[in-house]
Design an enzyme around this catalytic site. Structure first.
Site, PDB file in Angstrom:
ATOM      1  N   LEU A   1      35.372  25.655  45.884  1.00 17.48           N
ATOM      2  CA  LEU A   1      36.593  26.399  45.694  1.00 17.48           C
ATOM      3  C   LEU A   1      37.173  26.029  44.327  1.00 17.48           C
ATOM      4  CD1 LEU A   1      39.011  26.677  48.635  1.00 17.48           C
ATOM      5  CD2 LEU A   1      39.692  27.174  46.316  1.00 17.48           C
ATOM      6  N   ALA A   2      36.693  26.675  43.279  1.00 16.66           N
ATOM      7  CA  ALA A   2      37.084  26.232  41.944  1.00 16.66           C
ATOM      8  C   ALA A   2      36.923  27.378  40.959  1.00 16.66           C
ATOM      9  CB  ALA A   2      36.218  25.043  41.535  1.00 16.66           C
ATOM     10  N   GLU A   3      37.908  28.259  40.935  1.00 17.54           N
ATOM     11  CA  GLU A   3      37.775  29.491  40.154  1.00 17.54           C
ATOM     12  C   GLU A   3      37.538  29.259  38.671  1.00 17.54           C
ATOM     13  OE1 GLU A   3      40.004  29.091  42.487  1.00 17.54           O
ATOM     14  OE2 GLU A   3      39.328  30.598  43.926  1.00 17.54           O
TER      15      GLU A   3
ATOM     16  N   PHE B   1      39.921  36.859  46.184  1.00 22.72           N
ATOM     17  CA  PHE B   1      41.089  37.732  46.155  1.00 22.72           C
ATOM     18  C   PHE B   1      41.661  37.659  44.739  1.00 22.72           C
ATOM     19  CE2 PHE B   1      42.097  38.945  50.516  1.00 22.72           C
ATOM     20  CZ  PHE B   1      41.387  38.033  51.271  1.00 22.72           C
TER      21      PHE B   1
ATOM     22  N   ASP C   1      44.433  37.397  43.724  1.00 21.87           N
ATOM     23  CA  ASP C   1      45.534  36.452  43.629  1.00 21.87           C
ATOM     24  C   ASP C   1      45.057  35.049  43.280  1.00 21.87           C
ATOM     25  OD1 ASP C   1      47.617  38.185  45.836  1.00 21.87           O
ATOM     26  OD2 ASP C   1      45.472  38.513  45.755  1.00 21.87           O
ATOM     27  N   PHE C   2      43.749  34.806  43.451  1.00 23.49           N
ATOM     28  CA  PHE C   2      43.220  33.479  43.176  1.00 23.49           C
ATOM     29  C   PHE C   2      42.603  33.401  41.778  1.00 23.49           C
ATOM     30  CE2 PHE C   2      44.316  33.261  47.313  1.00 23.49           C
ATOM     31  CZ  PHE C   2      43.358  33.477  48.297  1.00 23.49           C
TER      32      PHE C   2
ATOM     33  N   PRO D   1      43.529  30.575  37.835  1.00 24.15           N
ATOM     34  CA  PRO D   1      42.920  29.416  37.151  1.00 24.15           C
ATOM     35  C   PRO D   1      41.735  29.819  36.278  1.00 24.15           C
ATOM     36  CG  PRO D   1      43.249  28.942  39.472  1.00 24.15           C
ATOM     37  CD  PRO D   1      43.528  30.390  39.300  1.00 24.15           C
TER      38      PRO D   1
ATOM     39  N   HIS E   1      47.746  37.823  48.756  1.00 23.07           N
ATOM     40  CA  HIS E   1      46.497  38.525  49.076  1.00 23.07           C
ATOM     41  C   HIS E   1      46.615  39.994  48.737  1.00 23.07           C
ATOM     42  CE1 HIS E   1      45.918  34.828  51.318  1.00 23.07           C
ATOM     43  NE2 HIS E   1      44.650  35.133  51.454  1.00 23.07           N
TER      44      HIS E   1
END
Lengths: 315, 319
Positions: free
Chosen positions: A45-47, A70, A72-73, A76, A116
């Protein structure tokens, strides 16, 4: 994606839950069984690193399709996307390309709330060096995604999540590509031009149908399909034909894609305009409040669009 | 101990009720249940006062209730009513309450981590005894912001406790696939802070470890990374059966052996001389209170469309 991965071995997918889970929206279901874990990569989990690593891989001959679960993520990862990807070709005098296609589910209308449902296109629309694609139909989505994957530039590929379930359409089995940077007139008309993209196209078409059956106006619906590069020719041609322009998008109104289109029309089609340029867009509040009444107040709807069109028709 | 029992029952009841409501189509949006993980939230929050802070996650109902969130206002928020904590704007993943120091559940993984550190910084600068606790999962420990924040909190000796709820999965990705370590506490020495791992489903163990960590923070000793090994009995969210990436037997085994509520019940009845009747009475009382919380939520008004434009900015500039 499947076809592109079969056609070209350098294409691979990476993202959170894309492998064993098949993607949170099942876009890559079955992929890992067919193409193996080396080409369908589950990431931590590390955009930021997903984007950066995809980019680095693309510099060296591969064609990654990183997925951001999504929109929204995405934030980063923007350092890599705007800071690095957009500048790669320009800053190296064309020597280094970044043929990366970033797939991003975006948009509201599913009661997803503040994290989301975001519309993120405006920032990338503003960034030279990127291409931004936002199809509204399954047919367009396939053709444009293939083009995006084959394109040697970074493409932000926006998939409106509400259209995943809501919109159905025929998709030919054979290989076909649609050009990036070409809009499409989804419905011809001679009285008013409405320009839009994504989920909103479907509401625009409904509104156009309403106005036609009311005998009020023949509305031409222009689906941008690609936001960047903008197909200014198709838009202007339509505006010059009808003389009236309405722009619709779900994204916040201020500084959205619509502002640019309005400026474009005012600049290059001024003599053809018979009415002020209208915009039906999301209000300037953070997308997207959770409660149904609030989300409905936020989202442009067929009704709101039809009303704006009637006003324009009467002007 | 009875207090912790109460709190875990409160959470379990709320989550089960929310799950049922969601599945019957009465709740919009997404729902991420905390069932099976209650001991971590309760064991930690029992050491916190109202004026201490917590930041939470998308799986936050447990933290919120443990910290003092009221089930009626939480339910109202899930139903998107104006009486909910965020007036219906936030929903399940974004409940926040100033009075009980809940800085918010959060839909973005890892986003709460720096926020808690910031709250801790404010406490330190203001010279208070307040402490901040950040809850997050194993998935979040791969986010850059986790590393940046722990490093900074260590350097500045902030009064913050970082509580990792390792339920072994980042949504559908097993821990073994997203990081090479198994014991997340081993990351703590990289920042030169204490790292402790406990059985997150044993509320007494969590209680003991949290006591040490919270006290350390309060006394100016800086941050701790408290890693709680736990397991969620349901899927990631409703709609995810949780068995496409997990072994069905494993889930059942966990439910049988590691239910935090059953374990505390055993201790209470076998070692502390509490009668089963007493525990049933607590359950019944809480069930009744949940009933009225539900009534309250269902009878609360929905927001008006104009409300969408409220609360965008804070009040005017201070003179």
């Amino acid at each position: 994606m499947w076809e592109e991965m079969q056609r070209d071995e350098s294409v691979f997918v990476m993202g959170e839950d894309v492998g064993y889970r098949g993607g949170v929206f099942l876009a890559t279901q079955g992929f890992i069984e067919e193409f193996g874990p080396e080409r369908v990569i589950d990431t931590p989990l590390a955009e930021a690193s997903i984007m950066g690593i995809a980019l680095g891989a693309s510099f060296r001959g591969l064609r990654p399709i990183p997925e951001v679960e999504f929109a929204d993520f995405l934030w980063p990862a923007v350092n890599q996307l705007i800071g690095e990807a957009a500048r790669a070709c320009y800053g190296t005098d064309g020597k280094v390309n970044a043929p990366v296609t970033i797939r991003i589910p975006y948009g509201g209308g599913i009661r997803g709330g503040l994290f989301h449902s975001q519309n993120v296109e405006a920032i990338f629309f503003h960034t030279p060096g990127l291409k931004v694609v936002a199809p509204a139909t399954p047919y367009d989505a396939k053709g444009l995604l293939k083009s995006a994957i084959r394109d040697n530039n970074p493409v932000v590929f926006l998939e409106h999540k509400k259209t995943y379930r809501l919109v159905r359409g025929d998709v030919p089995d054979e290989d076909y590509v649609l050009p990036i940077g070409k809009a499409e007139v989804k419905r011809p008309g001679k009285n008013i031009t409405v320009v839009s993209y994504g989920l909103m196209i479907h509401y625009c078409l409904e509104a156009a149908e309403q106005l036609a059956s009311e005998g009020v106006a023949q509305v031409e619906v222009v689906d941008l399909r690609t936001l960047k590069p903008l197909d200014t020719e198709t838009v202007l041609e339509s505006v010059k034909k009808t003389g009236k322009l309405l722009i619709v998008h779900e994204d916040n109104i201020t500084g959205g894609v619509g502002s640019e289109i309005a400026a474009l029309a005012a600049d290059q089609a001024f003599d053809y305009l018979d009415a002020p340029i209208g915009r039906v867009c999301g209000p300037d509040v953070p997308t997207m409040p959770f409660a149904q009444t609030l989300e409905d107040a936020y989202m442009p709807s067929t009704q709101k669009i039809a009303e704006a069109l009637r006003n324009l028709a009467a002007y | 101990m009875l207090y912790m029992y109460r709190k875990m029952i409160e959470i379990r009841q709320f989550e089960e009720a929310a799950g049922t409501l969601y599945q019957s189509g009465q709740l919009p949006g997404f729902l991420h249940l905390y069932i099976g993980e209650e001991a971590t939230a309760v064991g930690v929050c029992v050491h916190l006062q109202d004026e201490d802070y917590i930041t939470s996650t998308h799986r936050g109902h447990g933290h919120l209730i443990a910290k003092g969130g009221r089930r009626d206002r939480m339910m109202a928020e899930l139903f998107a009513r104006t009486t909910g904590y965020c007036k219906g704007k936030g929903g399940s993943m974004h409940i926040a309450d100033k009075e009980t120091g809940i800085l918010g559940a959060n839909g973005v993984v890892g986003a709460g981590i720096p926020l808690a550190a910031g709250a801790a910084l404010s406490a330190k600068l203001r010279g208070t005894q307040q402490v901040a606790v950040s809850f997050f999962g194993d998935g979040a420990t791969n986010q850059g912001i986790f590393h940046e924040t722990l490093n900074l909190a260590a350097v500045w000796e902030l009064p913050v406790v970082f509580v990792c709820e390792n339920n072994r999965f980042g949504m559908g990705t097993p821990q073994s696939e997203h990081q090479r370590i198994e014991d997340i506490a081993v990351r703590a020495p990289s920042y030169d802070i204490p790292g402790v791992t406990v059985d997150g489903n044993d509320v007494l163990k969590v209680y003991a470890a949290a006591d040490e960590a919270v006290t350390r923070a309060r006394e100016g000793g800086g941050p701790t990374l408290l890693n709680c090994d736990t397991y969620r009995f349901r899927g990631h969210h409703i709609g995810d059966p949780g068995t496409s990436y997990r072994d069905r037997e494993e889930v059942q085994e966990q439910e049988r052996q590691r239910d935090p509520i059953r374990r505390l019940t055993e201790v209470l009845t076998e070692e502390e001389g509490v009668s089963e009747d007493e525990l049933s009475a607590i359950e019944a009382e809480l069930a009744k209170e949940l009933e009225s919380a539900l009534e309250f939520a269902k009878n609360s008004p929905e927001p008006l469309p104009e409300d969408a434009l409220n609360d965008l900015y804070a009040g005017s500039i201070q003179p």
